[in-house]
Design an enzyme around this catalytic site. Sequence first.
Site, short mmCIF file in Angstrom:
data_model
loop_
_atom_site.label_atom_id
_atom_site.label_comp_id
_atom_site.label_asym_id
_atom_site.label_seq_id
_atom_site.Cartn_x
_atom_site.Cartn_y
_atom_site.Cartn_z
N ASP A 1 40.72 35.85 30.93
CA ASP A 1 39.55 36.54 31.48
C ASP A 1 39.17 35.93 32.83
OD1 ASP A 1 37.19 38.39 30.78
OD2 ASP A 1 36.17 36.54 31.35
N GLU B 1 43.75 38.69 33.98
CA GLU B 1 42.77 39.63 34.49
C GLU B 1 42.38 39.10 35.86
OE1 GLU B 1 38.37 41.55 34.01
OE2 GLU B 1 38.71 39.43 33.82
C1 NOJ Z 1 35.88 40.43 32.28
C2 NOJ Z 1 35.63 41.03 30.93
O1 NOJ Z 1 36.57 42.05 30.71
C3 NOJ Z 1 34.21 41.52 30.92
O2 NOJ Z 1 33.93 42.30 29.79
C4 NOJ Z 1 33.29 40.34 31.02
O3 NOJ Z 1 31.96 40.79 31.16
C5 NOJ Z 1 33.63 39.45 32.22
N1 NOJ Z 1 35.05 39.27 32.42
C6 NOJ Z 1 33.00 38.09 32.08
O4 NOJ Z 1 33.63 37.36 31.07
#
Ligand code: NOJ
Length: 567
Positions: free
Chosen positions: A230, A291
């Site tokens: 993430d 991500e």
């Molecule tokens: C990306 C995640 O997909 C999202 O849902 C989240 O709010 C943020 N990162 C922070 O962790």
Amino acid sequence: MSAKSSAPQSQAPEAGGAAGGTSPADAWWRSAVMYQVYPRSFADGNGDGEGDLLGLRERLPYLADLGVDGLWISPWFPSPMADGGYDVSDFRDIHPMFGTLADADAVLRESHDLGLRVIIDLVPNHTSDQHPWFLAALAGGPQAPERARYFFRDGRGDSGELPPNNWISAFGGPAWTRVTEPDGSPGQWYLHLFAPEQPDLDWTNHEVLEDFDEVLRFWFDRGVDGLRIDAAPAMSKKAGLPDADYGGVLQFRTVDWDDNPHWDVETVHDIFRRWRAIADTYDGDRVFVAEAVVSTAERLSNYLRPDEMHTAFNFPYLKGPWEAGALREVIDATLDSFTPRGIPSTWVLTSHDETRPVTRYGRKTTSSYFITDGEGEVPDLALGTRRARAAAMLMLALPGGAYIYQGEELGLPNVDDLPDEVLQDPMFLRSGGQMRGRDGCRVPLPWSGQEPPFGFSPQGVRPWLPQPAGWRELTVEAESADPASMLQLHRAALRLRRELPGLHETGLTWRDSPEGVLDLERGTALRCVVNLSRSPYALGSEAVLLSSSPLEDGALPVDAAAWLHVG
Ligand code: NOJ
């Protein structure tokens, strides 16, 4: 814990990768279609209105039957749920709402028995503000060594009343919150690039680094096939935490950021090298999925060097408009940058953070560079559905891997009219209601029956977010009985993707086509044509394997796609 730990093991399907870091050209993750499970909204096994691991286990055969290669499970850890589970208070356990570690082991085992890989979500940029580390940092006062795991700083101004710098939070407002010290005085500030309940960890701190090494081993030992990382570019900050130049746009538009002091900072790559070395001590080809929303394909490919992560979500593809030229441009730019480096792309149209495609493609503005873009436009859902069907076929025809977000295979629209009082997204709460946020794409799945809760929970139980009555036509049960449904289209495309020769190979060939038509060949047998022009497009004599809308006198209608057999 070592890689040879005695923690419960679950054998990954066709564990083909050799320990020691080789990733064969046919490694599973290079072309896998993964299904994203948002566990709170997938299936409720214990009847409390919230999805859970029991519900997931019961529905695993559905996923195997759909024809995906594995699942990515959004965070399942203990969490106060200030950000839908992305605020983790214990990285080595399961949220009681979802079940227990034994349930997680069962998910892994039963998925593997069905031939499904499992990737879980790791959220390393921040913890929950209820994590024992953060509670200790708060309780210990300004001199506490525990504060060094986070970014605690004195404020600017005469009495420290101003944030330490000008950084902004992804959810609006400043990225700093001031604490009240244990003696009751206004004290230091801490950094949170997301919600205040998500304090950022300082990844230059050795305790942080070492503890996460163990977290990785904990889950690899239990048998997970990979980790989705993430907010990967957030994890390193420029030394000294200098002010950022946002060019006057105080929004988290990371695609526009170059040389930003808290995003995509060069030192972040040291962390991923360290993690890759750990993953490579395991057999079965364990992977990382980044991500990482960064400014260019070139910068993204830095995360995918041979000693860093394996794959990354293709956000420019996800966010782009429904236009032939733009789609072709992003496909070409991705392949031009990735293929020479041996990196597969990972195509994706949506997630738990995005407007659902059926809604987005039914708007006047079909791109979505920021979650709020297009909010308020009334979508034409029939048009959006037609396009989303074609978009699914294009995505599944491209070389590399792909992700399908739960409900995408049913063609669910966003639920844009949820009542304010049920909304939970920090985006809604922190913007004072200015932004609706992401709850509309997280409404629990409809499985069966004629009325809510549509088999998500037992009859009579209210799911945590209300489902629209109109979803009776979009249940798994209803769509399974309808050969023309979105679900059946996905099943057919996924089956063909497995059967047609050569689709695991990289690369594609564009055929000449008029403006607005995408026409490509893959492997030795597949031609995919997508008509984004304004008139039907004659297809010629090749056998049609699948089409997203019925052909009209042999021509592909507007906003439709077809797969044809060549060779
Ligand atoms: C990306 C995640 O997909 C999202 O849902 C989240 O709010 C943020 N990162 C922070 O962790």
